[in-house]
Design a protein around this motif. Structure first.
Motif, mmCIF file in Angstrom:
data_model
loop_
_atom_site.group_PDB
_atom_site.id
_atom_site.type_symbol
_atom_site.label_atom_id
_atom_site.label_comp_id
_atom_site.label_asym_id
_atom_site.label_seq_id
_atom_site.Cartn_x
_atom_site.Cartn_y
_atom_site.Cartn_z
ATOM 1 N N PRO A 120 12.803 53.147 42.056
ATOM 2 C CA PRO A 120 12.426 53.210 43.577
ATOM 3 C C PRO A 120 11.238 53.304 43.766
ATOM 4 N N GLU A 121 10.111 53.600 42.847
ATOM 5 C CA GLU A 121 8.944 53.614 43.145
ATOM 6 C C GLU A 121 7.937 52.236 43.302
ATOM 7 N N HIS A 122 8.938 50.799 43.106
ATOM 8 C CA HIS A 122 8.412 49.757 43.192
ATOM 9 C C HIS A 122 8.036 49.362 44.454
ATOM 10 N N ASP A 123 7.172 48.611 44.902
ATOM 11 C CA ASP A 123 6.908 48.127 46.085
ATOM 12 C C ASP A 123 7.727 46.846 46.720
ATOM 13 N N THR A 124 8.574 47.193 47.447
ATOM 14 C CA THR A 124 9.607 45.988 47.983
ATOM 15 C C THR A 124 8.970 44.838 48.708
ATOM 16 N N LYS A 125 7.763 45.167 49.286
ATOM 17 C CA LYS A 125 7.080 44.032 49.960
ATOM 18 C C LYS A 125 6.192 43.081 49.002
ATOM 19 N N ARG A 126 5.726 43.702 48.052
ATOM 20 C CA ARG A 126 5.073 42.780 47.016
ATOM 21 C C ARG A 126 5.648 42.256 45.960
ATOM 22 N N VAL A 127 7.053 42.837 45.797
ATOM 23 C CA VAL A 127 7.598 42.360 44.471
ATOM 24 C C VAL A 127 8.961 41.440 44.997
ATOM 25 N N HIS A 128 8.714 40.317 45.056
ATOM 26 C CA HIS A 128 9.544 38.974 45.663
ATOM 27 C C HIS A 128 10.800 39.082 44.892
ATOM 28 N N ALA A 129 12.006 38.688 45.515
ATOM 29 C CA ALA A 129 13.150 38.433 45.007
ATOM 30 C C ALA A 129 13.369 37.722 43.743
ATOM 31 N N SER A 130 12.454 36.554 43.696
ATOM 32 C CA SER A 130 12.521 35.645 42.463
ATOM 33 C C SER A 130 11.747 36.734 41.214
ATOM 34 N N TYR A 131 10.790 37.527 41.464
ATOM 35 C CA TYR A 131 10.621 38.564 40.382
ATOM 36 C C TYR A 131 11.586 39.344 39.758
ATOM 37 N N ASN A 132 12.331 39.835 40.798
ATOM 38 C CA ASN A 132 13.659 40.658 40.351
ATOM 39 C C ASN A 132 14.427 39.923 39.488
ATOM 40 N N LYS A 133 14.602 38.555 40.092
ATOM 41 C CA LYS A 133 15.755 37.800 39.253
ATOM 42 C C LYS A 133 15.111 37.454 37.958
ATOM 43 N N LYS A 134 13.850 37.242 37.865
ATOM 44 C CA LYS A 134 13.291 36.928 36.505
ATOM 45 C C LYS A 134 13.552 38.176 35.431
ATOM 46 N N ILE A 135 13.151 39.397 36.200
ATOM 47 C CA ILE A 135 13.127 40.564 35.374
ATOM 48 C C ILE A 135 14.436 40.830 34.709
ATOM 49 N N MET A 136 15.614 40.588 35.690
ATOM 50 C CA MET A 136 16.733 40.971 35.150
ATOM 51 C C MET A 136 17.429 39.879 34.185
ATOM 52 N N HIS A 137 17.046 38.530 34.188
ATOM 53 C CA HIS A 137 17.299 37.380 33.654
ATOM 54 C C HIS A 137 16.812 37.819 31.955
ATOM 55 N N TRP A 138 15.449 38.221 31.991
ATOM 56 C CA TRP A 138 14.636 38.380 30.784
ATOM 57 C C TRP A 138 15.624 39.770 30.172
ATOM 58 N N TYR A 139 15.786 40.789 30.980
ATOM 59 C CA TYR A 139 16.535 41.777 30.552
ATOM 60 C C TYR A 139 17.912 41.381 29.545
ATOM 61 N N CYS A 140 18.403 40.504 30.280
ATOM 62 C CA CYS A 140 19.837 40.008 29.831
ATOM 63 C C CYS A 140 19.567 39.254 28.550
ATOM 64 N N LEU A 141 18.529 38.530 28.494
ATOM 65 C CA LEU A 141 18.281 37.644 27.240
ATOM 66 C C LEU A 141 18.008 38.470 26.162
ATOM 67 N N LEU A 142 17.203 39.691 26.335
ATOM 68 C CA LEU A 142 16.834 40.665 25.533
ATOM 69 C C LEU A 142 18.058 41.463 24.871
ATOM 70 N N SER A 143 18.758 41.982 25.611
ATOM 71 C CA SER A 143 19.813 42.827 25.216
ATOM 72 C C SER A 143 20.844 41.904 24.596
ATOM 73 N N LYS A 144 21.016 40.586 24.860
ATOM 74 C CA LYS A 144 21.934 39.750 24.155
ATOM 75 C C LYS A 144 21.379 39.399 22.686
ATOM 76 N N HIS A 145 20.056 38.877 22.989
ATOM 77 C CA HIS A 145 19.434 38.194 21.791
ATOM 78 C C HIS A 145 18.660 38.974 20.630
ATOM 79 N N ALA A 146 18.048 40.066 21.398
ATOM 80 C CA ALA A 146 17.321 41.068 20.606
ATOM 81 C C ALA A 146 17.637 42.378 20.945
ATOM 82 N N PRO A 147 18.564 42.820 20.682
ATOM 83 C CA PRO A 147 19.150 44.355 20.899
ATOM 84 C C PRO A 147 18.227 45.354 20.104
ATOM 85 N N THR A 148 17.865 44.898 19.143
ATOM 86 C CA THR A 148 17.115 45.917 18.113
ATOM 87 C C THR A 148 15.775 45.901 18.905
ATOM 88 N N LEU A 149 15.221 45.468 20.104
ATOM 89 C CA LEU A 149 13.896 45.986 20.839
ATOM 90 C C LEU A 149 14.196 47.417 21.416
#
Length: 146
Positions: free
Chosen positions: A103-132
């Motif tokens: 909730p503390e992230h700045d919605t004006k400076r963090v664009h939708a494409s960044y959110n998409k990339k963050i979620m995509h990275w999380y999905c990759l890490l949780s699927k292929h590197a869950p030991t992290l």
């Protein structure tokens, strides 16, 4: 819980995330997280290499940033595995998720494409590197006598 991102990198021009195996004379030996293919990447200007542990997002407090590891920890605590991306396929849905997770992230400076990339990275890490994603186990009792 801590997320160990020190060896995970993103390289412009390459899809997905990679793990650094070792440095070479002219670059890095990397392994793709999803394909488990090893390749050598030379240090050249057209390849921008970013360590995930060094990436942060803006917060509403201009003096602070929110590390990507913290966002991944919060996502893992909320979902404990890959996200149901079908539920978050629009920029508005991703924005609502980010407001819920950070909730503390700045919605004006963090664009939708960044959110998409963050979620995509999380999905990759949780699927292929869950030991992290590992818990900080109980602390060991001290050896001092009363």
């Amino acid at each position: 819980m801590t997320v160990d991102l020190k060896d995970i990198i993103s390289i412009s021009g390459y899809s997905g995330l990679s793990k650094v195996i070792s440095p070479t004379r002219y670059g890095l030996l990397i392994e793709s997280l999803d394909e488990h293919k090893r390749r050598s990447v030379k240090y050249i200007q057209s390849h921008r290499i970013a360590k995930l542990e060094d990436i942060s997002i803006y917060t509403t407090d201009k003096q602070k940033v929110l590390p990507l590891a913290t966002i991944f920890e919060r996502l893992h605590a909320a979902f404990a595995g890959p996200l149901p991306l079908a539920s978050y396929n629009t920029p508005e849905a991703l924005q609502k998720l980010m407001v819920r997770i950070a909730p503390e992230h700045d919605t004006k400076r963090v664009h939708a494409s960044y959110n998409k990339k963050i979620m995509h990275w999380y999905c990759l890490l949780s699927k292929h590197a869950p030991t992290l994603f590992h818990d900080e186990g109980p602390t060991a009792p001290s050896d001092t006598a009363p």
